[in-house]
Design a protein around this motif. Structure first.
Motif, short mmCIF file in Angstrom:
data_model
loop_
_atom_site.label_atom_id
_atom_site.label_comp_id
_atom_site.label_asym_id
_atom_site.label_seq_id
_atom_site.Cartn_x
_atom_site.Cartn_y
_atom_site.Cartn_z
N SER A 1 0.27 -8.33 -4.55
CA SER A 1 0.77 -7.83 -3.21
C SER A 1 0.55 -6.93 -3.45
N ALA A 2 0.87 -5.97 -2.19
CA ALA A 2 0.03 -4.31 -2.17
C ALA A 2 1.14 -3.67 -2.89
N GLU A 3 2.06 -4.48 -3.22
CA GLU A 3 2.72 -3.27 -4.15
C GLU A 3 2.35 -3.10 -5.67
N VAL A 4 1.79 -4.21 -6.05
CA VAL A 4 0.97 -3.70 -7.75
C VAL A 4 -0.09 -2.73 -7.84
N PHE A 5 -0.69 -2.71 -6.24
CA PHE A 5 -1.75 -0.87 -6.69
C PHE A 5 -1.31 0.27 -5.81
N TRP B 1 -2.36 -3.91 12.05
CA TRP B 1 -1.46 -2.71 11.94
C TRP B 1 -2.19 -1.63 10.62
N PRO B 2 -2.63 -1.94 9.51
CA PRO B 2 -3.26 -1.36 8.95
C PRO B 2 -5.04 -1.06 9.07
N LEU B 3 -5.10 -1.31 9.98
CA LEU B 3 -6.60 -0.42 11.09
C LEU B 3 -6.16 0.71 11.70
N ILE B 4 -5.13 0.58 11.68
CA ILE B 4 -4.34 1.98 12.73
C ILE B 4 -4.15 2.90 11.22
N LEU B 5 -3.82 2.90 9.96
CA LEU B 5 -3.49 3.85 9.16
C LEU B 5 -4.98 3.89 8.57
N GLY C 1 -4.23 2.02 4.06
CA GLY C 1 -4.41 0.92 5.13
C GLY C 1 -4.94 -0.10 4.48
N MET C 2 -6.08 0.26 3.92
CA MET C 2 -6.96 -0.88 3.05
C MET C 2 -6.17 -1.31 1.96
N ILE C 3 -5.13 -1.17 1.56
CA ILE C 3 -4.34 -2.28 0.36
C ILE C 3 -3.69 -3.43 1.32
N PHE C 4 -3.50 -2.66 2.42
CA PHE C 4 -2.35 -3.01 3.39
C PHE C 4 -3.39 -4.63 4.10
N GLU C 5 -4.32 -4.04 4.47
CA GLU C 5 -5.51 -4.64 5.38
C GLU C 5 -6.20 -6.30 4.22
N ILE C 6 -6.01 -6.15 3.01
CA ILE C 6 -6.41 -5.84 1.96
C ILE C 6 -5.59 -7.06 1.55
#
Length: 106
Positions: free
Chosen positions: A79-83, A36-40, A65-70
């Motif tokens: 976690s993504a919240e850190v970034f 799903w992050p690839l859609i973003l 999208g890159m943050i969630f994909e990583i």
């Protein structure tokens, strides 16, 4: 027209994935968490390409999208919240470097 086609393909693929999950063919939860992050990223890149100049909305979509994909691929131990907050500050700084041009009424 291309955007409409893109959205239609995404909806069709989502429906097919949900149907195959209901039938027990694949486990969509594992697949969707990665894809799903690839859609973003794709939508954000399409916005950047379509406009042909820096677009804050497209850049934010690609970045998130890159943050969630990583995070989904477990490439970093955070976690993504850190970034999110530091990346938003970076995006604001970049957007200040590329001010919007005012349109002239003719």
């Amino acid at each position: 027209m291309k955007t409409r086609l893109f959205i239609a393909v995404i909806i069709i693929l989502s429906g097919a994935a949900m149907l195959s999950s209901q039938l027990g063919i694949i486990d969509v939860r594992n697949v969707s968490s990665v894809f799903w992050p690839l859609i973003l990223i794709a939508v954000g890149a399409q916005r950047l390409y379509k406009i042909g100049r820096f677009n804050i909305g497209g850049a934010v979509m690609v970045l998130f999208g890159m943050i969630f994909e990583i995070e989904a691929l477990h490439l970093v131990p955070y976690s993504a919240e850190v970034f999110i907050a530091p990346c938003m500050i970076i995006i604001v700084g970049i957007s200040l470097l590329f001010p919007r041009r005012k349109a002239f009424n003719r």
